[in-house]
Design an enzyme around this catalytic site. Structure first.
Site, PDB file in Angstrom:
ATOM      1  CG  HIS A  45      17.035 -25.654  13.691  1.00 16.84           C
ATOM      2  ND1 HIS A  45      16.071 -26.474  13.149  1.00 16.84           N
ATOM      3  CD2 HIS A  45      18.203 -25.983  13.070  1.00 16.84           C
ATOM      4  CE1 HIS A  45      16.617 -27.269  12.241  1.00 16.84           C
ATOM      5  NE2 HIS A  45      17.899 -26.988  12.173  1.00 16.84           N
ATOM      6  CB  SER A  46      13.407 -23.271  18.745  1.00 14.31           C
ATOM      7  OG  SER A  46      14.060 -24.448  19.173  1.00 14.31           O
ATOM      8  CD  GLU A  47      16.344 -21.708  21.710  1.00 15.95           C
ATOM      9  OE1 GLU A  47      15.789 -20.786  22.343  1.00 15.95           O
ATOM     10  OE2 GLU A  47      15.769 -22.762  21.406  1.00 15.95           O
ATOM     11  CB  THR A  48      21.658 -21.558  15.918  1.00 14.86           C
ATOM     12  OG1 THR A  48      20.680 -21.871  14.919  1.00 14.86           O
ATOM     13  CG2 THR A  48      23.034 -21.926  15.386  1.00 14.86           C
ATOM     14  CG  HIS A  82      16.660 -27.679  22.242  1.00 15.33           C
ATOM     15  ND1 HIS A  82      16.250 -26.399  22.489  1.00 15.33           N
ATOM     16  CD2 HIS A  82      16.843 -27.771  20.897  1.00 15.33           C
ATOM     17  CE1 HIS A  82      16.178 -25.731  21.344  1.00 15.33           C
ATOM     18  NE2 HIS A  82      16.537 -26.533  20.366  1.00 15.33           N
TER      19      HIS A  82
END
Length: 272
Positions: free
Chosen positions: A42-45, A72
């Site tokens: 994902h774009s961030e964890t 997010h």
């Protein structure tokens, strides 16, 4: 350790911006968190270490690097904790200071973030060519470049040359326009190939830049922003002016309240 995927800034599954949320049992090495983030893709964890009697520790990793601010994934982390029974004001200790969240009765989660206003300036070499746009205004915030173009259609049509864009010195590039003709006050897209994220579907931290910019332009503190990526998402922003600092203290700076919904897609357990 429990791990979740949550779609943020949406009230419908498979829209908004997916983030992974890992609830840590104990402190772990940075290299392990980076490896998990790369595996999740994902774009961030978000990695949350829950603390009794103080702010929870919160860190964010893209598949390639750790970042200092992510909206997010913070929304996703708060959504997970509220779904597990926590309530009221939650505080998170992060590399951008203490961030707080509150949940309203309709499931909306509001986050207290620092405003990151952009300073006007000349576009850096290669930016305009990489985006293929004609800017109305350009500037730079603490992390990102901000580029205003003339219409919603121009924002939707942007198709960056990622090889050129990755050479531009910035965490990411925000392309924005007035939301005239839509239900939003402004629209945006966010590109961050240097951070391993060619296009981020919905970017909370970008709205820390967009909120002060469009509030100044439109003369209103409360706005609705629409990120018009393929998945799409809605961020409600409220700019809050910081009170004057007491003599001898450091000014806090303005704050940007970012609010949105979130939906859990799946949850499970890490076995490593």
């Amino acid at each position: 350790m429990r791990i979740f995927t949550v779609d943020s800034f949406t009230d419908r599954p498979f829209r908004g911006n997916p983030a992974a949320v890992c609830l840590l049992d104990d402190a772990v090495p940075d290299e392990w968190m980076q490896a998990v983030a790369a595996e999740m893709r994902h774009s961030e964890t978000a990695f949350v270490l829950r603390e009794d009697g103080g702010p929870h520790s919160l860190r964010w990793f893209t598949p390639a690097v750790e970042v200092a601010l992510c909206g997010h994934a913070t929304l996703a982390a708060a959504h997970v904790l509220y779904s597990l029974g926590e309530s009221g004001r939650l505080e998170f200790a992060t590399k951008s200071g203490v961030l707080a969240t509150e949940q309203t009765g309709d499931g909306l989660i509001a986050m207290d973030f620092p405003a990151k206003p952009a300073t006007p300036g000349t576009p850096p070499d290669g930016l305009v060519e990489a985006l293929g746009v004609t800017p109305v205004w350009t500037g730079r915030s603490e992390f990102d470049l901000l580029v205003e173009v003339g219409s919603v259609a121009e924002v939707r049509a942007v198709n960056p040359d990622m090889e050129r864009l990755i050479a531009v010195e910035a965490r990411g590039v925000i392309v924005t326009a007035s939301g005239e003709g839509t239900s939003a006050d402004y629209v945006s897209r966010f590109f961050a190939p240097r951070a391993g994220v060619p296009e981020d579907p919905v970017t909370g931290s970008a709205h820390c830049v967009l909120a002060p910019y469009w509030s100044a332009r439109l003369g209103r503190d409360a706005l609705v922003g629409e990120q018009v990526s393929e998945r799409g998402g809605t961020v409600r922003t409220t700019l809050r002016t910081a009170p004057p600092a007491a003599p001898g203290t450091t000014p806090q700076g303005d704050r940007a309240e970012l609010a949105g919904h979130a939906v859990t897609i799946w949850s499970g357990e890490l076995e490593v």
